[in-house]
Design an enzyme around this catalytic site. Sequence first.
Site, PDB file in Angstrom:
ATOM      1  CB  ILE A 179      46.520  24.741 -61.476  1.00 17.86           C
ATOM      2  CG1 ILE A 179      44.994  24.727 -61.495  1.00 17.86           C
ATOM      3  CG2 ILE A 179      47.011  24.931 -60.054  1.00 17.86           C
ATOM      4  CD1 ILE A 179      44.388  23.619 -60.671  1.00 17.86           C
ATOM      5  CG  ASP A 180      50.448  29.440 -60.810  1.00 18.39           C
ATOM      6  OD1 ASP A 180      50.262  29.654 -62.007  1.00 18.39           O
ATOM      7  OD2 ASP A 180      50.266  30.300 -59.923  1.00 18.39           O
ATOM      8  CE  LYS A 181      57.876  22.391 -60.687  1.00 17.43           C
ATOM      9  NZ  LYS A 181      59.318  22.651 -60.975  1.00 17.43           N
ATOM     10  CB  THR A 183      48.632  26.169 -57.439  1.00 16.97           C
ATOM     11  OG1 THR A 183      49.244  27.427 -57.149  1.00 16.97           O
ATOM     12  CG2 THR A 183      47.190  26.196 -56.950  1.00 16.97           C
ATOM     13  NE  ARG A 299      51.969  32.516 -56.747  1.00 13.86           N
ATOM     14  CZ  ARG A 299      52.951  32.058 -57.516  1.00 13.86           C
ATOM     15  NH1 ARG A 299      52.679  31.384 -58.626  1.00 13.86           N
ATOM     16  NH2 ARG A 299      54.204  32.276 -57.188  1.00 13.86           N
TER      17      ARG A 299
END
Length: 377
Positions: A179-181, A183, A299
Amino acid sequence: MMIRSPTIMVAVSVVTSNRRNFRLAGSGRGGSGVSVMASNVLRVVIGAAPPPRLDKALARDVPEEAALSRTRLARLIAEGHVSCGGAALADPKAKVAEGDEIDIVLPEAEESHIGPEPIALDIVYEDADLIVVNKPVGMVVHPAPGSPSGTLVNALLHHFGGNLSGVGGEKRPGIVHRIDKDTSGLLVVAKSDRAHHGLAAQFEAHTAARSYLALCYGVPDTGDPRLRGIRGVSAEPGAVIKVTTQLARHRTDRQKQAVFFGQGRHAVTRARVLESFGTPPTLALLECRLETGRTHQIRVHMAHIGHGLVGDPTYGGRRKLAASAVSPEAAEAVQRFSRQALHAAELGFKHPVSGEWMQFEAPLPEDMENLIAHLRA
């Protein structure tokens, strides 16, 4: 707050595999089964009509229970841990024949080069094989040149306290998805090779279920001619918007992903509006379900269809709202929101050891909850 709504139903394929004839070294000849000569030696009997080279034959005939990925097998061959009749087989292209007994030495897992750090974790579930955590905003999943410490892996190593059976020959957590930083939300991490192998297979086959909550600009509508005219967009029953493209690195900005057709990795996102805000409707809360899980997928796909996520600093998530659309307080809250409004809310998968289907939910983080409260006021 957890928003409950009918789920988007996605047809998935069932992955099956046949058990291969195998035994641990010293188990005797004839018949399948397992017995022990040395706890770290696996004997694989090559089956009928084998592939012509060692690495491919082992990839076919090593049993699922051994949880040895092709990458791990290739490393074991290169390091001299594979032999036949006492002779080392260091060439992955070596020929094998039906009935050959291949011994694979499984070295004890080495200590990870990544250091443990005492960082608090929100643990949703844990057993001997895996752990499910609710990752906070601002935490990177795995150490990288720009983030060498303070990551989820550092925190997990401290939490486990060395109690790991090893993944890929190293005592480390097995990261099967990220998961993105900025998110938040649910992640499952393997604690053993068998769990890592089984989870990775599910994510590769797209049988794991992942649902995100996202706040976007505008209100996507399957009946909108503009939306339906965008390449890669289609409509499904239940007002579901399906976005199917390929994703790859942006041609000029290597930190970004971009939509392509004809190159890149296949990517599919399904989105459905749960709630809209403003008069006229100006923002929407979405349920986004991933069929694939590419970098920045939601995104990029939402930006592609003209509905970028609120707060997204990379894909154009900064728009000025019409003065009359929402209250001044809500407009200010939207402008102040400093990260992409995206949360991994639901995660489902088949337990890689027990076979039981497991489903988890994580409530919205405080910042998204507060933002939505302003929009509803």
